[in-house]
Design a protein around this motif. Structure first.
Motif, PDB file in Angstrom:
ATOM      1  N   ASP A 267       0.864  -1.181   0.000  1.00 17.09           N
ATOM      2  CA  ASP A 267       0.000   0.000   0.000  1.00 17.09           C
ATOM      3  C   ASP A 267       0.900   1.230   0.000  1.00 17.09           C
ATOM      4  N   THR A 268       0.264   2.416   0.034  1.00 19.74           N
ATOM      5  CA  THR A 268       1.036   3.652   0.010  1.00 19.74           C
ATOM      6  C   THR A 268       1.902   3.775   1.268  1.00 19.74           C
ATOM      7  N   ILE A 269       3.162   4.192   1.058  1.00 24.35           N
ATOM      8  CA  ILE A 269       4.034   4.498   2.193  1.00 24.35           C
ATOM      9  C   ILE A 269       4.089   6.015   2.270  1.00 24.35           C
ATOM     10  N   GLN A 270       3.899   6.564   3.463  1.00 25.73           N
ATOM     11  CA  GLN A 270       4.029   8.017   3.637  1.00 25.73           C
ATOM     12  C   GLN A 270       5.174   8.271   4.615  1.00 25.73           C
ATOM     13  N   VAL A 271       6.082   9.164   4.233  1.00 29.93           N
ATOM     14  CA  VAL A 271       7.240   9.449   5.092  1.00 29.93           C
ATOM     15  C   VAL A 271       7.353  10.952   5.316  1.00 29.93           C
ATOM     16  N   ILE A 272       8.143  11.331   6.311  1.00 34.21           N
ATOM     17  CA  ILE A 272       8.500  12.735   6.483  1.00 34.21           C
ATOM     18  C   ILE A 272      10.022  12.773   6.603  1.00 34.21           C
ATOM     19  N   TYR A 273      10.657  13.685   5.859  1.00 31.44           N
ATOM     20  CA  TYR A 273      12.120  13.766   5.936  1.00 31.44           C
ATOM     21  C   TYR A 273      12.538  15.217   6.135  1.00 31.44           C
ATOM     22  N   ALA A 274      13.751  15.370   6.694  1.00 28.95           N
ATOM     23  CA  ALA A 274      14.252  16.721   6.959  1.00 28.95           C
ATOM     24  C   ALA A 274      15.317  17.067   5.938  1.00 28.95           C
ATOM     25  N   TYR A 275      15.220  18.278   5.369  1.00 23.06           N
ATOM     26  CA  TYR A 275      16.242  18.763   4.436  1.00 23.06           C
ATOM     27  C   TYR A 275      17.041  19.852   5.145  1.00 23.06           C
ATOM     28  N   SER A 276      18.374  19.717   5.082  1.00 26.37           N
ATOM     29  CA  SER A 276      19.219  20.727   5.714  1.00 26.37           C
ATOM     30  C   SER A 276      19.908  21.552   4.625  1.00 26.37           C
ATOM     31  N   PHE A 277      19.735  22.897   4.692  1.00 24.80           N
ATOM     32  CA  PHE A 277      20.362  23.771   3.690  1.00 24.80           C
ATOM     33  C   PHE A 277      21.883  23.700   3.816  1.00 24.80           C
ATOM     34  N   SER A 278      22.400  23.718   5.060  1.00 20.85           N
ATOM     35  CA  SER A 278      23.849  23.786   5.244  1.00 20.85           C
ATOM     36  C   SER A 278      24.546  22.512   4.750  1.00 20.85           C
ATOM     37  N   ASP A 279      23.877  21.339   4.879  1.00 17.26           N
ATOM     38  CA  ASP A 279      24.507  20.091   4.437  1.00 17.26           C
ATOM     39  C   ASP A 279      24.106  19.720   3.014  1.00 17.26           C
ATOM     40  N   SER A 280      23.121  20.426   2.447  1.00 11.58           N
ATOM     41  CA  SER A 280      22.531  20.021   1.153  1.00 11.58           C
ATOM     42  C   SER A 280      22.194  18.534   1.181  1.00 11.58           C
TER      43      SER A 280
END
Lengths: 229, 209
Positions: A110-123
């Protein structure tokens, strides 16, 4: 010993009374229980999302909910109205801490839903939590628990190409033990489909969001308008 | 008319156990018994629907015409299942997530419609309460018997608490659907052997008497 059925003789009035009466009572019961639990369920959902955001962006104190605007830019929105909300996080001193983005795609079942963090300093992607998944217990559900797999998302490179309109290297899932580059995800043995699904979800979402976020970074650094979390 | 007796309750636990003897409601029993907490929640949710639908159907049985009975029963059962679904969501989203579609599928659990048709529609409220509570408890115990073995062997935990050192190799197959079949077969075999042994000893006792 069971008694024989004690049912009424069938007349139209008896039929109407039984079916309409039971239907109305059942409808009242469902509406009543919906009203009674709606607030609590919404609270639970908001709390689960807030916990996930706090887990991927631990330094963020103030959150600002954003979405892609119709003109291709970034707009402030009400997170509760978004299917896949995204949050810009600011630390205690008001400095940009990162962006938490929800993304979804098809897994094994079925659908997997995730949340991820993006860091500007580390790209880079610096954290990931699974919000929703019905992957096979014992195999596919390791995407949430396998420490080696989770370690892929401590620093997953999503830097942009020189043109700045796409990722320099697409996020890809590689067979277990063959990870060589920081943009690759080491798959879980026995859960290849689920591991690849995570790679695909992240690649699709990052290809859309990262160029946009980098282009509009100035707009995000500006004084945040705190939203209720 | 005979008064309700505790026998009405006890028969659901053992003699007419819904899973081990009547083999009813096996689909959810196999699907959500991969952990003890899932098995317990499913058992309690099914017992609640069984008991409340039994009470309602038994109380209004004389008002329902024969031709409209199945649709009426299903309507009542479906509404009660929706209630359970919302309540579980309000208690814990994680629990709701792990039970997946199987809460909604309690509607088509043949155990519930079966008891409504065979017992609640023909008996007094008192007897129905005992029968439904017994069947519900029997269903929950059977689910727990399967769930505990599957979780202990498949994940090395019981109710989420670790039981073994890290070196324990989990039997992943126990968490997969096939594990459900293996454990159910084991229980059916064990109960069959025990019943045989009991019959044999009863026979021997009779002969010697």
């Amino acid at each position: 010993m069971n008694l024989p059925l004690q049912h009424l003789p069938t007349t139209p009035v008896a039929m109407y009374r039984a079916i309409v009466g039971i239907g109305m009572l059942c409808a009242l019961l469902i509406v009543g229980i919906y009203q009674a639990t709606a607030e609590r369920i919404a609270e639970n959902e908001a709390q689960a999302l807030a916990e996930a955001v706090a887990a991927v962006l631990p330094t963020a104190q103030v959150l600002r909910s954003i979405a892609v605007a119709s003109d291709g830019g970034i707009a402030d929105v009400d997170a509760s109205l978004q299917k896949l909300p995204a949050f810009v996080g600011y630390d205690q001193s008001g400095k940009l801490a990162g962006v938490a983005i929800t993304a979804a795609g098809m897994g094994y079942q079925d659908t997997i839903q995730v949340i991820y963090a993006y860091s500007f300093s580390d790209s880079a992607i610096v954290g990931l939590r699974v919000l929703q998944s019905l992957e096979t217990p014992g195999l596919g559900d390791k995407i949430e628990t396998d420490p080696n797999f989770v370690a892929n998302f401590e620093q997953l490179d999503v830097s942009l190409s020189a043109a700045g309109n796409e990722l320099a290297h697409a996020v890809e899932t590689v067979p277990n033990g063959s990870k060589e580059h920081p943009w690759q995800i080491d798959a879980i043995t026995g859960a290849t489909v689920s591991s690849e699904a995570i790679g695909k979800i992240l690649d699709t979402s990052a290809q859309q969001w990262v160029p946009l976020l980098v282009r509009h970074r100035e707009q995000l650094i500006g004084a945040p308008e705190p939203v209720e979390n | 008319m005979a008064q309700p007796t505790t026998n009405q309750f006890i028969k659901g636990l053992w003699q007419q156990n819904p899973i081990f003897v009547q083999a009813l409601g096996l689909c959810p029993a196999l699907a959500v018994s991969n952990s003890a907490i899932n098995a317990l929640t499913m058992g309690l949710a099914t017992s609640f629907v069984l008991l409340s639908s039994g009470v309602i159907i038994s109380s209004i049985r004389s008002l329902i015409p024969r031709e409209a009975r199945i649709v009426s029963y299903i309507c009542i059962i479906a509404s009660l299942v929706t209630t359970v679904d919302y309540v579980i969501k309000a208690i814990s989203l994680d629990l709701h997530k792990s039970l997946g579609a199987f809460i909604s599928l309690i509607v088509v659990n043949c155990l519930i419609l079966g008891r409504a048709e065979a017992f609640a529609s023909r008996n007094t409220v008192g007897k129905t309460v005992l029968d439904s509570a017994g069947m519900g408890a029997g269903f929950t115990i059977a689910l727990l018997c399967i769930g505990v073995i599957r979780e202990v062997l498949g994940a090395g935990t019981l109710f989420g608490i670790g039981l073994f050192p890290d070196t324990f190799q989990t039997w992943t197959i126990m968490l997969l659907p096939s594990g459900g079949f293996f454990v159910l077969a084991f229980w059916l075999l064990a109960i069959g052997l025990w019943n045989d042994a009991r019959e044999r000893s009863a026979k021997t006792a009779e002969e010697t008497a």
